[in-house]
Each structure stands twice: as C-alpha cells, then as structure tokens.
Design an enzyme around this catalytic site. Structure first.
Site, PDB file in Angstrom:
ATOM      1  CB  SER A   1      -4.458  -4.311   4.589  1.00  0.00           C
ATOM      2  OG  SER A   1      -5.173  -2.961   4.652  1.00  0.00           O
TER       3      SER A   1
ATOM      4  CG  MET B   1      -9.031  -1.979   2.671  1.00  0.00           C
ATOM      5  SD  MET B   1     -10.560  -2.388   1.505  1.00  0.00           S
ATOM      6  CE  MET B   1     -11.294  -3.561   2.444  1.00  0.00           C
ATOM      7  CB  CYS B   2      -4.440   0.683   4.179  1.00  0.00           C
ATOM      8  SG  CYS B   2      -3.170  -0.702   4.492  1.00  0.00           S
ATOM      9  CB  THR B   3      -4.065   1.214  -1.194  1.00  0.00           C
ATOM     10  OG1 THR B   3      -5.514   1.414  -1.133  1.00  0.00           O
ATOM     11  CG2 THR B   3      -3.413   0.711  -2.571  1.00  0.00           C
TER      12      THR B   3
END
Length: 185
Positions: A40, A59-61
C-alpha cells in the site's frame, strides 16, 4: 410531510446509487492477474478513523488470493506500535468484474469495492464506498508491486482521490517502513 420525507429519502438513495455508479471499474478486469503481493503506497479517506490515525499510518503489505468460489481473500499486514497486525477480509465478487462487496464483522460497515485501474504488474487503484449506520465515507488505495512508484502514478492517485471529493488533508502517501514487510507470499 410524509411524502416530502419519502421524496428526500428517495433522492438521497438515488444520489448514493449514482455515486457508486460513477466510480469506474477496470475494463476487461482479469482477477487472476490481481493476485499476489502488493504494497500500500497511498491511502485517502474522509472517514473519522483516518483523520484520527493518519499520523500513525505506514506502508503495509497486502496479499491477494482467489478462493475456490471466485472471491478475493485479502490479507494485510501492517505495523501498529511495536507489533505487526494482520487483517483478513473476504471480498465477495459481484456481477460486474472488478467490483466486490465486503461487510466488516467488527463494525458492520458495508464496503462497495471497485478496482478502478491497474496494469497488474506495477500498480492498482482501488476505490471503496463505505456505508454504516453513522454515515458513509470514501476510501481510495494505491497499491504497488514494489515499495516505490513513479511520480506519475502518485499524481494519478492524488488526482483520482480529489475527483472522489477528497481534500489534500485526506490524501496520504504512506511512509515507507521495513517493519512487517517480511516475505509472506
């Protein structure tokens, strides 16, 4: 009085339906190409939780896979304090390819999800209309196959978010982090 109230409710419902119809969906959507790992990169929303948590977001996965029924299993892992939190969501396909629905078991909110635009290999732009008893909100997500995207893609995300009625205060390019980014696919 009752007729007036019904008329106002009818117009409000019509406006909501029109708003959902005005969000485009990727032409010739190919669901199997959307699967895999995404990061993201951008998040925009006019929801209260976003306004409250914006300064904490990173940010994430996200891992997207297809279920046997043809729905999407969406697993997001993101940093929250000193921990990595994983959230699973099942996006149910609709009659229109590229459009999904989801009901949050925790909040009871209904999500109308549109894969607006993607080239499958670089980026995906996803818009969600969220409805719950306290009102509705809009969320736009920009996903990338890598931790960085070109300024052109970031500007496309910002411009699309503005077209959905979101202000610059409601649009965020998520700060990069290495936390919770371990290989999960």
């Amino acid at each position: 009085m009752q007729t007036t109230l019904l008329g106002i409710l009818g117009l409000a419902l019509l406006g909501t339906l029109h708003a959902q119809d005005s969000i485009p969906v990727q032409a010739d959507f190919q669901q199997d190409k959307l699967t895999g790992r995404w990061y993201s990169i951008g998040l925009a929303s006019n929801s209260n939780w976003f306004k409250e948590k914006r300064h904490l977001m990173k940010m994430c996965t996200t891992i997207i896979s297809t279920t046997a029924e043809g729905n999407l299993e969406v697993t997001s892992t993101y940093p929250k304090g000193d921990q990595c939190v994983t959230r699973n969501s099942l996006y149910t396909k609709t009659e229109q390819p590229g459009r999904f629905s989801y009901t949050s078991p925790r909040w009871g909110s209904k999500h109308n999800i549109h894969v607006v635009e993607t080239n499958y290999e670089e980026y995906a732009l996803v818009a969600t209309q969220i409805s719950k008893s306290t009102g509705s909100s809009t969320m736009v997500l920009l996903y990338s196959r890598t931790k960085e995207l070109s300024p052109k893609r970031l500007e496309m995300f910002t411009q699309f978010s503005r077209e959905q009625g979101l202000t610059d205060d409601e649009i965020l390019i998520l700060p990069q982090t290495d936390k919770c980014m371990a290989d999960a696919a």
